[in-house]
Design an enzyme around this catalytic site. Sequence first.
Site, PDB file in Angstrom:
ATOM      1  N   ARG A 193       0.961  -1.213  -0.054  1.00 27.05           N
ATOM      2  CA  ARG A 193       0.111   0.021  -0.054  1.00 27.05           C
ATOM      3  C   ARG A 193       0.811   1.378  -0.217  1.00 27.05           C
ATOM      4  O   ARG A 193       0.478   2.291  -0.722  1.00 27.05           O
ATOM      5  CB  ARG A 193      -1.091   0.014   1.228  1.00 27.05           C
ATOM      6  CG  ARG A 193      -2.430  -1.010   0.783  1.00 27.05           C
ATOM      7  CD  ARG A 193      -3.245  -0.980   1.897  1.00 27.05           C
ATOM      8  NE  ARG A 193      -2.739  -1.471   3.092  1.00 27.05           N
ATOM      9  CZ  ARG A 193      -2.416  -2.641   3.736  1.00 27.05           C
ATOM     10  NH1 ARG A 193      -2.718  -3.622   3.229  1.00 27.05           N
ATOM     11  NH2 ARG A 193      -1.727  -2.710   4.968  1.00 27.05           N
ATOM     12  N   GLU A 202       8.713  -9.475  15.762  1.00 22.16           N
ATOM     13  CA  GLU A 202       8.140 -10.157  17.165  1.00 22.16           C
ATOM     14  C   GLU A 202       8.440 -11.606  17.017  1.00 22.16           C
ATOM     15  O   GLU A 202       8.446 -12.321  17.820  1.00 22.16           O
ATOM     16  CB  GLU A 202       7.177  -9.692  17.400  1.00 22.16           C
ATOM     17  CG  GLU A 202       6.778  -9.803  18.832  1.00 22.16           C
ATOM     18  CD  GLU A 202       5.290  -9.208  19.276  1.00 22.16           C
ATOM     19  OE1 GLU A 202       4.626  -9.364  20.492  1.00 22.16           O
ATOM     20  OE2 GLU A 202       4.881  -8.234  18.415  1.00 22.16           O
TER      21      GLU A 202
END
Length: 174
Positions: free
Chosen positions: A58, A95
């Site tokens: 995007r 993460e």
Amino acid sequence: MDLKQHIRGIPDFPKPGILFYDISPMLAHPRAWHYCTAKMAATVADWEPDVLVGVESRGFLVAAPLALQLGIGFAMLRKKGKLPGDIVGHSYSLEYGDDTVEIQADAIARGNKVVILDDLMATGGTMSAGVELIRKIGGTVSGAACIVELTFLGGRKRMEDLGVSFEALLTYDE
């Protein structure tokens, strides 16, 4: 114009517990999209870039029209294996694992001033990796920007720690 009226929150996407901020309604509303790109162009122009880099995917929608409007170059920062030709990559930790971003080796000339753009800033992991990659190939990152910033996830701090100015049109605090 209140651009938040053109951002749709989609709960539990792409996985349970995540609220996805979807810019598709804004893209479908010509006046809102024009307003958004005009505001972004004014912010980006202050950094006097030579090239805008859009973060997959995007971010391409943000960076490409701004580059055209500002009369400067556009380059794509993509996930590993998506670009043809000679590429340069940068691996980074997430993460829950590792990832790699790549750019075509000739996309940024040594010394070019670059602004990195995306639709949304969350933790800042991918954008930080983009900063490191641009620096690795000899570019200077003069700024980074997005439409939406999720302030509670700390992405802005990551940009500050890298010495990169960051701006967002809209912020969400939760």
